[in-house]
Design a protein around this motif. Sequence first.
Motif, short mmCIF file in Angstrom:
data_model
loop_
_atom_site.label_atom_id
_atom_site.label_comp_id
_atom_site.label_asym_id
_atom_site.label_seq_id
_atom_site.Cartn_x
_atom_site.Cartn_y
_atom_site.Cartn_z
N ILE A 327 -103.19 168.07 -68.40
CA ILE A 327 -103.88 167.98 -69.68
C ILE A 327 -104.29 169.37 -70.17
CG2 ILE A 327 -105.98 167.12 -70.81
CD1 ILE A 327 -105.82 164.68 -68.99
N ALA A 328 -104.70 170.23 -69.24
CA ALA A 328 -105.11 171.58 -69.60
C ALA A 328 -103.94 172.49 -69.92
CB ALA A 328 -105.93 172.19 -68.46
N GLY A 329 -102.71 172.03 -69.64
CA GLY A 329 -101.54 172.86 -69.90
C GLY A 329 -101.16 173.77 -68.76
N LEU A 330 -101.83 173.63 -67.60
CA LEU A 330 -101.49 174.47 -66.45
C LEU A 330 -100.19 174.02 -65.81
CD1 LEU A 330 -105.01 174.82 -64.80
CD2 LEU A 330 -103.97 176.20 -66.58
N TRP A 331 -99.92 172.71 -65.82
CA TRP A 331 -98.67 172.15 -65.35
C TRP A 331 -97.94 171.56 -66.55
CZ3 TRP A 331 -99.30 169.18 -60.06
CH2 TRP A 331 -99.73 170.09 -59.09
N ASN A 332 -96.66 171.87 -66.68
CA ASN A 332 -95.89 171.40 -67.83
C ASN A 332 -94.64 170.63 -67.45
OD1 ASN A 332 -97.43 172.55 -70.13
ND2 ASN A 332 -96.94 174.49 -69.12
N ARG A 333 -94.31 170.61 -66.16
CA ARG A 333 -93.10 169.88 -65.76
C ARG A 333 -93.38 168.39 -65.74
NH1 ARG A 333 -89.09 172.86 -63.42
NH2 ARG A 333 -87.92 170.96 -63.84
N GLY A 334 -92.48 167.64 -66.30
CA GLY A 334 -92.64 166.20 -66.35
C GLY A 334 -92.03 165.64 -67.61
N SER A 335 -92.57 164.53 -68.09
CA SER A 335 -92.04 163.91 -69.30
C SER A 335 -93.14 163.08 -69.94
CB SER A 335 -90.82 163.04 -68.98
OG SER A 335 -91.19 161.99 -68.09
N GLY A 336 -92.88 162.61 -71.13
CA GLY A 336 -93.84 161.77 -71.84
C GLY A 336 -94.66 162.54 -72.85
N LEU A 337 -95.57 161.84 -73.47
CA LEU A 337 -96.41 162.39 -74.54
C LEU A 337 -97.85 162.51 -74.08
CD1 LEU A 337 -97.12 163.05 -77.55
CD2 LEU A 337 -97.34 160.59 -77.90
N LEU A 338 -98.47 163.62 -74.44
CA LEU A 338 -99.89 163.83 -74.17
C LEU A 338 -100.55 164.25 -75.48
CD1 LEU A 338 -101.44 165.75 -71.17
CD2 LEU A 338 -102.34 166.06 -73.46
N GLN A 339 -101.52 163.46 -75.92
CA GLN A 339 -102.28 163.81 -77.12
C GLN A 339 -103.73 164.05 -76.73
OE1 GLN A 339 -102.19 161.30 -80.85
NE2 GLN A 339 -104.39 161.15 -80.41
N SER A 340 -104.27 165.18 -77.15
CA SER A 340 -105.65 165.53 -76.86
C SER A 340 -106.16 166.45 -77.95
CB SER A 340 -105.76 166.22 -75.49
OG SER A 340 -105.03 167.43 -75.50
#
Length: 500
Positions: A327-340
């Motif tokens: 959520i903080a943007g420290l990890w970016n590997r993965g998939s899907g949508l994050l809204q914050s």
Amino acid sequence: MVMLEANRAYFDLKMDGKLDNPDQRICEDVTSFVRNTVDIIALFSSKFLNVIGFTSVLWTIAPELVYFLVAYSTFGTLVTVKGFGSRLISLKFQALQREANFRYSLIRVRDNVESIAFYGGESYESTTTKAFLASMIENIRELILWNRHLSLFNNVYEFSMIIVPSIIVAPRYFSGQVQFGVISQMSFAFHRILAALSVIIFRFDSLSGLATQIERLDSLLSALDDHTGDVRLMKRHSGRTSPALGLATIIDDREDSHLMSMIPGSMTTGSISREVGPGLVLRDFSIVTPNSHSVLYRDLNLQLSPGESLLVMGPSGCGKSSLLRAIAGLWNRGSGLLQSPPCTDTFFLPQKPYMPLGSLRDQLLFPKSSSNANASSAISDNELHMALAEVRLDALPARVGGLDAVKDWSDTLSAGEQQRLAFARLFLHSPKVAFLDEASSALDAGNEARLYAMLSEKLETYVSIGHRTSLVKFHTYVLEFKDDRSWTVVPRDEFVSEIT
């Protein structure tokens, strides 16, 4: 520095672990590189002028000596570079690395004196530090040995040429072609040109040190460039900025799916798509560890509207803290949508609060700086005292010497006091969404309940990670991770009925 701050390169360099001691490269290697570069440029300029000035003199007396000097200096330079170059550069690189490791081991002892004393780990730490010292001494001994070999070669190379000019010109002197003074003039020019053409041989120690610094700085810049490229690629896949709204909007990256890598038996990974909006929304959300070796969980879906809160629970190692890192943007590997919400409206409280260097006032205002706060947004001393009183640290200023007292706060305050001060920091910033990673683990049940009651009153949305079921009543929903990497999201009352 702006790039370092904006893209968190310092964090990724630490997580990657491939680049040793970036602090030394920035603080010491840059200084040495600049100083040595200036010295080398001045030296080469001086030697170049010597070659230009004295070659014409030597050429008019004995042209064959000019050819001899070029051939001899070329031979000596090749021997020096090929015979000593790679080994000396490697040893000096290791010397910088081992010195930094030794210094870091001493700093770790200083920063963890209490933990070491509690464990009685003095013997272990002493053995570890001595091992670093022994490694550094071993490298220095080998470096001294190779410098000795280089010095011997330099002496043989230089002194073997002392009588060469006289031997070559002697027949001309005895035949009366040149006068005695010409021999001295020619010998002086010969040795000045020899010294100029042999600058690499005689100053190889400095040049090898410069080469080592260039290599270390180049690897640092390459790592930063790679990080910047990864960030740009992530931004390309995750979103673009809308000039009208100033918010990130989602782009369809299906056309770029060929850029994503496949983890055997796991999932296709790319970058998590990010969108700015109220509350917290996770849609088909999956996280892969930075080394891309394991999937923590997949297809997580939840929606947290303003005014709602979430408690994240589960066994250790299931990926609770990793959710906050993503959520903080420290990890970016993965998939899907994050809204914050935008980062200016969010606040993160880690389990171990960070206590920066500075005064008590700085601890409360962090990450803002008291020296940079503008008049319109400045927080008064009265507000700071009220925030401390809310977390029951109202006696702290008098105990330490006031709001402007400067101390090593990590040692001055207990773990519980640090966590309470972090809550005061949170209340002063009053974000729209807060994320707490076991931020009350060092507190007693009474203080924890009181702070969470205040948290539910002051903040409209927050996400907590915790193990204690007593926290459930302060949250709207509970996200529970299982050992098999599955997950469930249920309302608070439903979760309570399941565990009772």
